[in-house]
Write an enzyme that holds these catalytic residues in place. Structure first.
Site, PDB file in Angstrom:
ATOM      1  N   TYR A 118      38.921 -82.105  -2.151  1.00 29.75           N
ATOM      2  CA  TYR A 118      39.154 -83.536  -1.829  1.00 29.75           C
ATOM      3  C   TYR A 118      39.767 -83.817  -3.098  1.00 29.75           C
ATOM      4  O   TYR A 118      39.235 -83.575  -4.321  1.00 29.75           O
ATOM      5  CB  TYR A 118      38.031 -84.171  -1.513  1.00 29.75           C
ATOM      6  N   GLU A 206      45.191 -90.351  -0.863  1.00 29.53           N
ATOM      7  CA  GLU A 206      44.183 -89.480  -0.418  1.00 29.53           C
ATOM      8  C   GLU A 206      44.406 -88.342   0.223  1.00 29.53           C
ATOM      9  O   GLU A 206      45.126 -88.284   1.188  1.00 29.53           O
ATOM     10  CB  GLU A 206      43.206 -90.294   0.748  1.00 29.53           C
TER      11      GLU A 206
END
Ligand code: GDP
Ligand code: MN
Length: 397
Positions: A118, A206
């Site tokens: 991530y 993101e």
């Protein structure tokens, strides 16, 4: 302004971030053509079909599927395009899928296992610095990781003046447990990602997951990008990326006529001049036991036409049970605003079916109240903030 995955990836690619390549399609025939083209360009013979909506968690909702043949590309695209996709981030009825991204399969087997990470870049308002958040726990809901295993989320603060420094990018690659070629790839990835974030004037990038492929390449498999609306004037080419189908229709309409309107869940509509007063009015409504149905800043010129447009926009929301008008007459005189409200009200005839509480304060507030009281209209007019709160409470109970 939020972007679709495929648009975010195009921006990433333009700054040298490696991406899972794909082609967007709005029907199953184009999807098959896209798959063929990708096969010649990348050599892939498996594809992922990814629903393009402004919401995450598409995988869980059945909006991301692997196709192992062209006929599967066709049938899966047929199923996904036009569906109402429900994910943990959409409303209960879901979001309509207008297009899919046909992407190369990047989870192919090789010398090592593919690994998902991530990574996001965003602004830390508390420190005034940019922040790279990253985790070894990619591919899943980062909120869950934050709740259950917060020690697996790392942050790296970047001073916007100096920019990202070499040791910081290396620290990130190290903390993700990488070495050799994958380590170097990650360092390059982080630099390119940070550059994309800064130069596109975004407030969020993101990437979940960032993938280390089985042959040690590092690429963006997903992209959630939020561009800063206030900087859009510097990026004429990004303005066309806006997909109005993804946005709240009342907000789109209000913005088109220059009203600063944000739809909320409550039952009291508000019309206010100035963002600060709008915020405190929303607080006031909450303290009176109501919930604001919207944020609406009509700006400096609260004339009859603008007030009428404001009423019409607020009343499009069926949840509205009362309207609170809270206007401070500084440059604009209160009696003129009052006249505007009276004119707008008369103009709208019986389309106003909810009580309206008007609080006008400032220049000529007393004259304004007289004007309202003598108008014969079903408008409750007050002068003090507190009275306005009491009236809201009264009409709601
Ligand atoms: P999200 O669910 O909306 O966040 O969509 P993502 O783009 O993150 O995709 C969801 C999941 O699909 C990923 O976490 C992967 O596990 C899977 N996925 C994405 N691309 C590929 C691919 O190329 N091959 C395979 N096998 N799975 C993929
Ligand atoms: Mn994702």
């Amino acid at each position: 302004m939020n972007l679709h995955e495929y648009q975010g990836k195009e921006i990433l690619n333009s700054f040298g971030v490696k991406i899972q390549r794909g082609i967007v399609a709005d029907n199953h025939k184009k999807a098959v053509e896209a798959a063929k083209l990708l096969a010649t360009e990348t050599g892939t013979d498996w594809w992922v079909i990814k629903a393009q909506i402004h919401a995450g968690g598409r995988g869980k909702g059945g909006g991301v599927k692997l196709a192992k043949s062209l006929s599967e590309v066709e049938s899966i695209s047929k199923d996904i395009i036009g569906m109402m996709l429900k994910t943990p981030q959409t409303s209960a009825e879901g979001k309509k899928v207008n297009q899919v991204l046909i992407a190369e399969d990047v989870y192919y087997p090789g010398p090592s296992e593919p690994e998902e990470y991530y990574m996001s870049v965003l602004l830390n308002r508390a420190t005034g610095k940019n922040m790279i958040m990253y985790s070894t726990e990619g591919g899943m809901d980062i909120e869950t990781v934050a709740e259950e295993t917060p020690h697996l989320i790392f942050t790296e603060e970047v001073d916007p003046g100096t920019g990202l420094l070499g040791f910081q990018a290396r620290k990130i690659a190290f903390n993700l447990g990488l070495s050799g070629k994958a380590f170097k790839e990650m360092v390059r990835f982080v630099f390119a990602l940070y550059k994309a974030y800064v130069q596109s004037d975004s407030s969020l990038f993101e990437i979940n997951p960032v993938l280390k492929t089985s042959d040690d390449m590092v690429l963006a498999v997903d992209a959630k990008v939020t561009l800063d609306d206030n900087a859009l004037f510097r990026h004429k080419d990004y303005q066309d990326l806006r997909d109005l189908r993804e946005e709240n229709p009342i907000e789109v309409e209000a913005n088109a006529v220059g009203l600063n309107y944000v739809d909320l869940d409550g039952n009291v509509g508000c019309m206010v001049n100035g963002a600060g007063l709008a915020m405190s009015t929303m607080d006031l409504i909450k303290q009176s036991g109501g919930e604001p149905a919207n944020f609406l800043d009509v700006g400096g010129t609260a004339d009859a036409e603008r007030v009428e447009t404001g009423f019409r926009i607020i009343l499009k929301d069926p949840k509205v049970k009362a309207i609170l008008v809270n206007i401070f007459g500084g440059i604009v005189r209160c009696d003129r605003v009052a006249q505007g409200i009276v004119d707008a009200y008369k103009n709208m005839g019986d389309s106003i079916k909810v009580p309206i509480i008007v609080r006008l304060q400032g220049t000529n507030a007393v004259e304004a109240k007289q004007l309202m009281d003598n108008s014969g209209l079903d408008v409750i007019s007050v002068v003090e903030f507190k009275e306005a709160a009491n009236k809201v409470q009264e009409v709601l109970s």
